[in-house]
Design a protein around this motif. Structure first.
Motif, PDB file in Angstrom:
ATOM      1  N   GLN A 105       3.818  12.774  -5.728  1.00 57.20           N
ATOM      2  CA  GLN A 105       2.535  12.595  -6.010  1.00 57.20           C
ATOM      3  C   GLN A 105       2.125  12.507  -7.497  1.00 57.20           C
ATOM      4  OE1 GLN A 105       0.226  11.133  -3.480  1.00 57.20           O
ATOM      5  NE2 GLN A 105       2.159  10.977  -2.410  1.00 57.20           N
ATOM      6  N   THR A 119       1.177   4.911   0.267  1.00 57.78           N
ATOM      7  CA  THR A 119       0.090   6.359   0.517  1.00 57.78           C
ATOM      8  C   THR A 119       0.829   7.723   0.448  1.00 57.78           C
ATOM      9  OG1 THR A 119       1.065   6.320   2.882  1.00 57.78           O
ATOM     10  CG2 THR A 119      -0.485   4.466   2.657  1.00 57.78           C
ATOM     11  N   ASN A 170       0.772  -1.089   0.001  1.00 59.77           N
ATOM     12  CA  ASN A 170       0.129  -0.047  -0.184  1.00 59.77           C
ATOM     13  C   ASN A 170       0.976   1.204  -0.005  1.00 59.77           C
ATOM     14  OD1 ASN A 170      -2.929  -1.004   0.564  1.00 59.77           O
ATOM     15  ND2 ASN A 170      -1.607  -2.147   2.067  1.00 59.77           N
ATOM     16  N   SER A 211       0.137   4.557   7.198  1.00 64.95           N
ATOM     17  CA  SER A 211      -1.274   3.971   6.968  1.00 64.95           C
ATOM     18  C   SER A 211      -2.444   4.980   7.136  1.00 64.95           C
ATOM     19  CB  SER A 211      -1.513   2.979   7.898  1.00 64.95           C
ATOM     20  OG  SER A 211      -1.561   3.220   9.198  1.00 64.95           O
ATOM     21  N   GLY A 212      -2.151   6.023   7.683  1.00 65.53           N
ATOM     22  CA  GLY A 212      -3.168   6.957   8.047  1.00 65.53           C
ATOM     23  C   GLY A 212      -4.347   6.456   8.724  1.00 65.53           C
TER      24      GLY A 212
END
Length: 506
Positions: A371, A221, A219, A264-265
């Motif tokens: 990003q 993020t 993942n 991970s938020g």
């Protein structure tokens, strides 16, 4: 006195020892760890992936069945099945945390691909891999000594002495395969240069109170990356702190939970930690792979982040390339400069892997630039061309050494040619010799090939698919050294054979 002393009994050192032992060299392997077993080498923390280039090396030495028996899938015991030229790989991995779709690999675009029993990917633990290679090495007469910490390396024109305390181990050649913090590299005076880290990575075995808060798999993020493995409690994290935490403090449960929540938020709870370690994306490489009679291979020669699973595979590639060249040098029939081609061929590959790692780190940066690049790369990886390009890189299919021959097959890993009687190229290479495959009707190579007896195996026949060739010369490491079309001349073959295997015998 031994012919070669290898420091480090990991997969790279052991594979190299097997290659040398297969050629009749006297080999001593020194390992600082007293026992081969540790939680970091067994499942789940010791899991590693072997891609096609590496699996092919085991196949060529008759070790494919043993590798399959020791391998597993993430769903349970068992190894991947046969790799067909038209079949898609079962696993591609990820690029910068972006998981790739195996269905998007265009196998028809892969260069010179033929069916092979060697799979494109398999999972294995370090312990199982080292056990397989240790058993093989011992059968070949290799002496493995554990609990030996190297504190001095001295060489002259004729030999190398590797010392541990008052004990000295003398050999004609020495090879450091002792990892990223290599004592041999430091003691023998190798220069090690590169770039400093941007993140601290964590490998954790613990317990999550609320595992449902974390998505399984890889993942990426906005604040980093985390990996929730198929085995509960096995986690990976990457925190862009400039590598500040690595090796500076012990990773406590509280610190690990803070990092996990940040990347991970989520407000996930890490209730206990059984094992934890740190790593970084520090990317450095030895400026030369040889100094006199001392050579480096594996992480001793190059370090980088584990992104993409290239470390072990690159190290095994070093061992495969070096083994037969060093053996020929020891046995006295190597042509001039053969051993120097090890660094000439493998150092550029190592540099490419370091840049591959750096590129992924740049894409993963938790800022607006990172990003933005991620968005572009995701679009590219959503295409067949993009995914196929990445697969070529990570599998080793794109590796090509510059051997000075424009033929598109020369310098590449040899396809697994299958002759009409059923014999495959991989099966002809188990004794570590080079191979001449002659597909031509008039068999003009049979005479010249005999001049290199005990160095080359000659085989003739009509292949199921000759890829438009009349004959190929394959080095012991599986690299195509020469390829002739249907109008080839023996002169081309003899020049290539002399370059790699020395003067022909009378």
């Amino acid at each position: 006195m031994h012919d070669v002393v290898i420091v480090g009994a990991g997969p790279v050192g052991l594979f190299l020892a097997c290659e040398l032992g297969l050629s009749g060299c006297s080999v001593l392997v020194l390992e600082k760890e007293s026992e081969p077993d540790s939680p970091w080498r067994t499942q789940p923390l010791g899991m590693r992936g072997l891609f096609g280039f590496s699996v092919g090396a085991f196949y060529r030495r008759g070790l494919l069945d043993e590798l399959r028996s020791a391998s597993f899938t993430l769903e349970g015991p068992g190894a991947p099945g046969r790799s067909d030229a038209s079949s898609r790989p079962r696993m591609v991995g990820h690029f910068a945390g972006m998981v790739l779709d195996p269905a998007k690999v265009d196998t028809a675009a892969l260069p010179f691909r033929l069916p092979s029993p060697a799979p494109d990917f398999t999972m294995i633990t370090l312990r199982a891999l080292e056990s397989l290679l240790s058993e093989r090495a011992v059968k070949l007469g290799v002496d493995i000594r554990r609990g030996v910490t190297v504190d001095a390396v001295v060489q002259d024109e004729d030999h190398v002495v590797v010392s541990s305390g008052e004990a000295g181990f003398e050999a004609r050649w020495g090879v450091g395969c002792d990892g990223g913090r290599s004592a041999v590299r430091r003691l023998a005076g190798f220069e090690f240069t590169g770039t400093e880290p941007e993140f601290t990575g964590y490998t954790v075995l613990g317990t999550l109170a609320d595992p449902e808060k974390l998505r399984p798999g890889i993942n990426l993020t906005p604040t980093g990356m985390y990996i929730r493995m198929a085995i509960d409690g096995h986690l990976g994290m990457m925190d862009f702190d400039g590598g500040a935490f690595d090796r500076t403090r012990r990773p406590t449960r509280e610190h690990l939970q803070t990092v996990l929540r940040r990347v991970s938020g989520t407000d996930v709870t890490l209730s206990d930690v059984r094992l934890a370690s740190t790593f970084t994306d520090r990317a450095k490489q030895a400026t030369a792979y040889r100094r006199g009679r001392v050579l480096l291979a594996g992480d001793a020669a190059h370090i980088h982040s584990p992104l993409g699973g290239q470390g072990l595979n690159t190290g095994l590639g070093d061992a495969v390339n070096l083994g037969w060249k060093l053996a020929a040098t020891v046995r006295g029939h190597a042509p001039d400069g053969l051993l120097d081609t090890y660094g000439q061929e493998r150092r550029p590959i190592g540099a490419q892997v370091l840049d591959w790692s750096r590129a992924q780190v740049s894409i993963m940066r938790p800022d607006q630039h990172g990003q933005a690049i991620q968005g572009v790369v995701r679009d590219l990886l959503g295409t067949r061309d993009g995914t196929t390009y990445v697969f070529e890189k990570v599998s080793g299919a794109s590796i090509r050494y510059d051997l000075g021959d424009p033929h598109p097959l020369v310098g590449r890993n040899a396809p697994n040619f299958r002759l009409t009687e059923g014999t495959c190229l991989g099966e002809l290479m188990r004794d570590g010799l080079g191979v001449v495959l002659d597909f031509s009707a008039d068999r003009r190579l049979s005479g010249p090939a005999a001049s290199w007896r005990n160095r080359l195996r000659y085989a003739t026949g009509t292949p199921a698919d000759d890829l438009g060739l009349g004959a190929v010369l394959v080095r012991p490491d599986g690299t195509v050294a020469w390829a002739g079309d249907h109008a080839f001349t023996p002169d081309g073959f003899e020049s290539a054979a002399s370059r790699w295997f020395g003067r022909p015998q009378a």
